[in-house]
Enzyme design. Structure first.
Site, PDB file in Angstrom:
ATOM      1  N   CYS A   1     -18.637  40.552  27.635  1.00  0.00           N
ATOM      2  CA  CYS A   1     -17.586  40.606  28.878  1.00  0.00           C
ATOM      3  C   CYS A   1     -17.563  40.153  29.864  1.00  0.00           C
ATOM      4  O   CYS A   1     -17.406  39.113  29.850  1.00  0.00           O
ATOM      5  CB  CYS A   1     -17.050  41.958  28.899  1.00  0.00           C
ATOM      6  N   HIS A  16     -17.474  44.487  23.337  1.00  0.00           N
ATOM      7  CA  HIS A  16     -18.821  45.822  24.181  1.00  0.00           C
ATOM      8  C   HIS A  16     -19.571  46.590  22.607  1.00  0.00           C
ATOM      9  O   HIS A  16     -18.912  47.587  21.891  1.00  0.00           O
ATOM     10  CB  HIS A  16     -17.834  46.442  24.902  1.00  0.00           C
ATOM     11  N   GLU A  46     -22.794  47.944  22.749  1.00  0.00           N
ATOM     12  CA  GLU A  46     -22.475  49.195  23.582  1.00  0.00           C
ATOM     13  C   GLU A  46     -22.116  49.877  23.775  1.00  0.00           C
ATOM     14  O   GLU A  46     -22.985  51.222  23.884  1.00  0.00           O
ATOM     15  CB  GLU A  46     -23.433  48.576  24.956  1.00  0.00           C
TER      16      GLU A  46
END
Lengths: 81, 227
Positions: free
Chosen positions: B86, B194, B196
């Site tokens: 990002c 994302h 994560e």
């Protein structure tokens, strides 16, 4: 001191969704003669007098102020009294 | 394997990134403040999401001029894995480690939801735990995620197999549905979604975990060969 006025615009061919939205809005206000709208940035940078001031301004535009992948820039330099 | 998560003023996905490494992957991660960062002892560099410097000027632009950038460039040159997610991706673009630039999403909205990505190249050190053309669920959360590059750059990306992930339903107007790209050497990955935030079924998807497992396995294999 000099006042440098820097204009940053999206390169031709790069879609400007913000400009498009404003264009539509102008049309809905019945400005039917409005064509394409492009939105850019305007900056004023105060710089102490120096030789090669143009070169310095171009360098800072290339390095940081504009992104050469998507943006063009132009500038003018004014004397400040 | 020891990771550095580089924290800029305005980073806000740094803890998510560290959590993915420590809790889900079971490896080490330090949050490293950009000004005091010494990245030399880390095996991998992670640039988290957020809004570095408030996204002033352009997303990632101001962070890309900070002192730590030279260290990130050196780590990349040494072949260490560098992952930018990002805002981290935006920083990698602005510093020129990856080609192209980010524009505002075509619909001018901030978007935050799960997207289906397709793994375009599973032969990278970030993606070899995925199957070729596999579809995975990874969340996005961005306002400036409309990836742009000119036609010549796109052709180069395609020829070098630098396109790692594409969107199934392009949410932001990115050129050729691009969601993530690598550098030519394949050790730097930038992606808007994302991974994560997709490391546990509780989060709605654990498809992101294999990205980190890929990095770890690649590093272990490499390390064993070098040792």
């Amino acid at each position: 001191m000099r006042k440098v006025k820097i204009y940053i615009t999206l390169k031709e061919g790069v879609l400007d969704p913000q400009g498009k939205a404003v264009q539509h809005s102008l049309h809905s206000l019945e400005y039917t003669n409005v064509g394409e709208v492009r939105i850019g940035k305007y900056m004023e940078v105060m710089i102490e007098d120096k030789d090669n001031i143009e070169q310095q301004v171009e360098k800072m535009c290339d390095q940081l102020l504009a992104n050469p992948v998507i943006e063009d820039y132009s500038y003018s330099i004014e004397e400040v009294v | 394997m020891k990771f550095a998560v580089v924290v800029f003023p305005g980073s806000n996905c740094d803890r998510d990134m560290a959590f993915a490494i420590t809790n889900a992957l079971g490896e080490e991660a330090d949050l490293v403040w950009y000004q005091e960062a010494d990245l030399s002892s880390y095996d991998g560099i992670l640039l988290p999401g957020g809004f570095s410097y408030g996204d002033y000027l352009r997303s990632g632009a101001i962070a890309s001029t900070s002192g730590v950038i030279e260290q990130i460039r050196q780590a990349a040159e040494k072949g260490k894995p560098v992952l930018g997610v990002c805002n981290g991706f935006q920083v990698l673009l602005e510093m020129g480690l990856l080609p192209g630039a980010m524009l505002p999403n075509q619909n001018l909205k901030f978007m935050c939801h799960h997207e289906t990505l397709r793994v375009e190249n599973n032969q990278t050190q970030f993606t070899d735990f995925y199957k070729e053309k596999e579809e995975i669920q990874i969340p996005i959360a961005h306002g400036d995620g409309n990836y742009y590059c000119d036609e010549a750059t796109y052709q180069t990306l395609k020829e070098n197999k630098q396109i790692a992930f594409t969107y199934q339903t392009n949410p932001n107007g990115s050129v050729a549905d691009i969601a993530g790209i690598t550098n030519e050497q394949g050790n730097v990955l930038g992606m808007m979604p994302h991974p994560e935030r997709a490391v546990d079924v509780l989060l709605g998807s654990e498809d992101g975990l294999r990205l980190f497992q890929s990095i770890l396995t690649h590093w272990r294999n490499n390390h064993a060969i070098n040792a």
